[in-house]
Write an enzyme that holds these catalytic residues in place. Structure first.
Site, PDB file in Angstrom:
ATOM      1  N   CYS A 163      -0.664  25.249 -30.087  1.00  0.00           N
ATOM      2  CA  CYS A 163       0.157  26.384 -30.407  1.00  0.00           C
ATOM      3  C   CYS A 163       0.737  27.636 -29.774  1.00  0.00           C
ATOM      4  O   CYS A 163       1.060  28.342 -30.097  1.00  0.00           O
ATOM      5  CB  CYS A 163      -0.839  27.095 -31.560  1.00  0.00           C
ATOM      6  SG  CYS A 163      -1.630  25.978 -32.699  1.00  0.00           S
ATOM      7  N   ARG A 209       4.656  29.971 -37.756  1.00  0.00           N
ATOM      8  CA  ARG A 209       3.872  28.914 -37.955  1.00  0.00           C
ATOM      9  C   ARG A 209       2.230  29.242 -37.789  1.00  0.00           C
ATOM     10  O   ARG A 209       1.861  28.905 -38.707  1.00  0.00           O
ATOM     11  CB  ARG A 209       4.093  27.710 -36.954  1.00  0.00           C
ATOM     12  CG  ARG A 209       3.280  26.414 -36.977  1.00  0.00           C
ATOM     13  CD  ARG A 209       3.362  25.826 -35.772  1.00  0.00           C
ATOM     14  NE  ARG A 209       2.640  24.476 -35.752  1.00  0.00           N
ATOM     15  CZ  ARG A 209       2.331  23.891 -34.602  1.00  0.00           C
ATOM     16  NH1 ARG A 209       2.599  24.090 -33.565  1.00  0.00           N
ATOM     17  NH2 ARG A 209       1.421  22.691 -34.834  1.00  0.00           N
TER      18      ARG A 209
END
Length: 270
Positions: A163, A209
């Site tokens: 991430c 996101r």
């Protein structure tokens, strides 16, 4: 020659979240070369053996080193040299000028070096964690962070390496340059702004996101955040980036005068 490399990648790194875009890049490469096949076939045949053999042999040497020592960066990195060399040897400089973008696009198949990933991953995770916490806290969510661990409500979430946005920024850079090639805007200023905006857009899309994953976990629970919706957040990443690309391109097309100094970004893929 490259079939063993592609088969190895298909059963290895292309199955990971970090390098999953590699298979898509290969498909795009086939499409790009297919799109310019008629232009290459109709280009004047004027081989350039000196430069062609030089690039081809450089590519073979890099490929050989990569195969012997199992260095995937070298194996994939040899492709632009080999492709450029073949075009110069078989057709000549005119063919290479037509296929310059597909040849350069091979770069996005090259896995990122581990040293670069290690050097940039931690700072990117820290920045993303800080920005996500600031944004959500400002709109009233009970969120805090300790390093790259986010605490929201009763949940704790670790901003993992996947991430951090580095690999997604790399894959979105491939998407952004492909978008520019397809749109084929004529203005140098337009293209320059679009090119410099690719990484910032990719970074912002990745923040969106992570925010989506945090909110999914907070409102629907940990299973939702780590399950199907976690994968769906990757689609959100692409859609957000595309939305930014389209919006910026449309704005620049309207704002930049048509009389600006122009230069085509490259031959039409069709």
């Amino acid at each position: 020659m490259y079939l063993p490399v592609y088969l190895w990648a298909a059963n290895g790194i292309w199955q990971t979240d970090e390098q999953a875009h590699g298979a898509l890049i290969l498909a795009v490469m086939v499409w790009l070369f297919w799109g310019v096949r008629r232009q290459i076939a109709s280009a004047p045949v004027d081989p350039a053996p000196v430069l062609g053999w030089l690039l081809f042999l450089i590519g073979l040497f890099v490929y050989f080193v990569g195969r012997v020592f199992t260095i995937s960066i070298f194996e994939f990195g040899s492709q632009p040299f080999v492709a450029a060399g073949i075009l110069l040897l078989v057709r000549g400089p005119a063919a290479l000028r037509i296929a310059w973008f597909p040849v350069l696009y091979f770069v996005f198949m090259v896995p990122l070096p581990d040293l670069l990933v290690d050097a940039l991953t931690q700072p990117l995770k820290a920045w993303i964690s800080m920005i996500v916490v600031e944004l959500l806290y400002d709109v009233g969510y009970p969120i805090s962070r300790t390093g790259v661990v986010l605490s929201i409500g009763q949940y704790q979430m670790l901003v993992a390496d996947a991430c951090s946005g580095l690999h997604s920024m790399y894959s979105l850079s491939a998407l952004g340059t492909l978008f520019m090639y397809i749109m084929a805007r004529k203005s140098v200023l337009h293209n320059a702004i679009m090119l410099t905006s690719i990484l910032p857009i990719a970074f912002v899309a990745n923040i969106v996101r992570v925010i989506a994953l945090v909110l999914i976990t907070y409102h629907f629970g940990d299973e939702a955040g780590q399950g199907f919706l976690h994968g769906a957040a990757g689609i959100v990443l692409i859609l957000v980036a595309l939305a930014f690309f389209f919006a910026l391109d449309a704005a620049l097309y309207r704002l930049i005068p048509r009389t600006a100094v122009v230069k085509a970004i490259g031959p039409s893929p069709g």
